[in-house]
Design a protein around this motif. Structure first.
Motif, PDB file in Angstrom:
ATOM      1  N   GLY A  94      -6.030  21.996 -33.188  1.00 19.58           N
ATOM      2  CA  GLY A  94      -5.106  22.217 -32.096  1.00 19.58           C
ATOM      3  C   GLY A  94      -5.794  22.146 -30.748  1.00 19.58           C
ATOM      4  O   GLY A  94      -5.216  21.737 -29.751  1.00 19.58           O
ATOM      5  N   ALA A  95      -7.059  22.558 -30.701  1.00 22.70           N
ATOM      6  CA  ALA A  95      -7.774  22.588 -29.440  1.00 22.70           C
ATOM      7  C   ALA A  95      -8.250  21.214 -29.004  1.00 22.70           C
ATOM      8  O   ALA A  95      -8.609  21.026 -27.850  1.00 22.70           O
ATOM      9  N   LYS A  96      -8.256  20.247 -29.902  1.00 19.75           N
ATOM     10  CA  LYS A  96      -8.747  18.933 -29.562  1.00 19.75           C
ATOM     11  C   LYS A  96      -7.880  18.276 -28.496  1.00 19.75           C
ATOM     12  O   LYS A  96      -8.309  17.365 -27.815  1.00 19.75           O
ATOM     13  N   GLY A  97      -6.641  18.722 -28.357  1.00 26.58           N
ATOM     14  CA  GLY A  97      -5.787  18.154 -27.335  1.00 26.58           C
ATOM     15  C   GLY A  97      -6.049  18.737 -25.963  1.00 26.58           C
ATOM     16  O   GLY A  97      -5.401  18.338 -24.998  1.00 26.58           O
ATOM     17  N   GLN A  98      -6.978  19.661 -25.839  1.00 23.71           N
ATOM     18  CA  GLN A  98      -7.274  20.314 -24.569  1.00 23.71           C
ATOM     19  C   GLN A  98      -8.402  19.574 -23.854  1.00 23.71           C
ATOM     20  O   GLN A  98      -9.422  19.255 -24.434  1.00 23.71           O
ATOM     21  N   ALA A  99      -8.196  19.344 -22.579  1.00 22.40           N
ATOM     22  CA  ALA A  99      -9.182  18.602 -21.796  1.00 22.40           C
ATOM     23  C   ALA A  99     -10.364  19.479 -21.434  1.00 22.40           C
ATOM     24  O   ALA A  99     -10.263  20.697 -21.356  1.00 22.40           O
ATOM     25  N   THR A 180     -15.254  24.169 -27.645  1.00 21.07           N
ATOM     26  CA  THR A 180     -13.884  24.238 -28.143  1.00 21.07           C
ATOM     27  C   THR A 180     -13.582  25.586 -28.772  1.00 21.07           C
ATOM     28  O   THR A 180     -12.510  26.162 -28.559  1.00 21.07           O
ATOM     29  N   GLU A 181     -14.519  26.113 -29.545  1.00 19.53           N
ATOM     30  CA  GLU A 181     -14.293  27.409 -30.192  1.00 19.53           C
ATOM     31  C   GLU A 181     -14.209  28.544 -29.176  1.00 19.53           C
ATOM     32  O   GLU A 181     -13.370  29.437 -29.310  1.00 19.53           O
ATOM     33  N   VAL A 182     -15.076  28.504 -28.181  1.00 15.94           N
ATOM     34  CA  VAL A 182     -15.114  29.598 -27.206  1.00 15.94           C
ATOM     35  C   VAL A 182     -13.948  29.510 -26.232  1.00 15.94           C
ATOM     36  O   VAL A 182     -13.266  30.503 -25.958  1.00 15.94           O
ATOM     37  N   VAL A 183     -13.694  28.318 -25.697  1.00 18.00           N
ATOM     38  CA  VAL A 183     -12.671  28.158 -24.666  1.00 18.00           C
ATOM     39  C   VAL A 183     -11.262  28.174 -25.250  1.00 18.00           C
ATOM     40  O   VAL A 183     -10.351  28.772 -24.691  1.00 18.00           O
ATOM     41  N   TYR A 184     -11.075  27.520 -26.409  1.00 20.73           N
ATOM     42  CA  TYR A 184      -9.727  27.376 -26.967  1.00 20.73           C
ATOM     43  C   TYR A 184      -9.533  28.080 -28.308  1.00 20.73           C
ATOM     44  O   TYR A 184      -8.419  28.149 -28.802  1.00 20.73           O
ATOM     45  N   GLY A 185     -10.601  28.569 -28.910  1.00 18.23           N
ATOM     46  CA  GLY A 185     -10.487  29.182 -30.233  1.00 18.23           C
ATOM     47  C   GLY A 185     -10.702  30.678 -30.258  1.00 18.23           C
ATOM     48  O   GLY A 185     -10.821  31.270 -31.322  1.00 18.23           O
TER      49      GLY A 185
END
Length: 215
Positions: A94-99, A180-185
């Motif tokens: 899901g986070a892969k869509g985040q810039a 990705t894990e820290v910012v969006y996960g």
């Protein structure tokens, strides 16, 4: 004269009681704390809870089996909810869509890097991870390894940079995962995770422009 046998009254675990027990367990403070050892802490609490409940259900009538089955189902649900709240089950899909950047006009790599150093200095490693990875991507853009592309994700940055300079894949991949894990996960920032992003940024700073010409 018959001997009197005192039997322990059966414990009837109905749906409401089991739900209340599950909600009570989820409300414990330990479940709201995320960290590297979150799984072990959660499992310790849940195993203790299960042991206590099973002791109460031991030797009960056949009616108790339905309650036990329902209870075990609730336990599974508790585990899933707990791990989700801790960020363990939040996949990067899901986070892969985040810039990487929040706007189309990011600051310079030096500005992001300076901000990351300041954030790490005061112990805010989650913010430092975010800023340092942005410094890394901005650096690669300034050095023409990456082209200007608004909305590029961390994984796209790794793929694009790796096609131009294959040697960058090794340091960039773990940094993109950490970002990705820290910012969006909802994973915590730590000195170790920040160090991985620093390594990626240093690799971006020292990439050979001669290799770019050969590519």
């Amino acid at each position: 004269m018959r001997a009197l046998v005192f039997l322990e009254p059966p414990v009837d675990v109905n749906r409401d009681d089991a739900a209340r027990e599950a909600a009570k367990e989820l409300a414990k403070p330990a479940y709201g704390q995320a960290g590297d050892n979150v799984i072990s802490r959660i499992l310790d609490h849940i195993m203790q809870w299960i042991a206590d409940l099973l002791r109460n259900l031991t030797g009960q009538s056949t009616d108790g089996r339905a309650g036990l089955a329902m209870l075990l189902g609730l336990i599974v649900l508790v585990v899933i909810v707990v791990l989700w709240r801790a960020g363990v089950l939040r996949t990067t899909r899901g986070a892969k869509g985040q810039a990487v950047f929040e706007d189309d006009r990011p600051r310079s790599a030096a500005a992001y890097r300076s901000q990351a150093v300041s954030e790490a200095g005061r112990g805010d490693y989650a913010a430092a991870v975010r800023s340092r990875f942005r410094a890394c991507v901005a650096e690669l853009t300034e050095r023409t390894v990456l082209d200007e592309r608004p909305g590029r994700t961390a994984y796209e940055a790794v793929a694009d940079a790796g096609r131009v300079v294959p040697a960058l894949r090794e340091p960039l991949q773990p940094a993109a995962l950490v970002f990705t894990e820290v910012v969006y996960g909802n994973r915590p920032g730590t000195p170790e995770r920040y160090a991985l992003v620093v390594t990626a940024d240093e690799a971006a700073r020292h990439v050979s422009t001669r290799q770019l010409v050969q590519e």
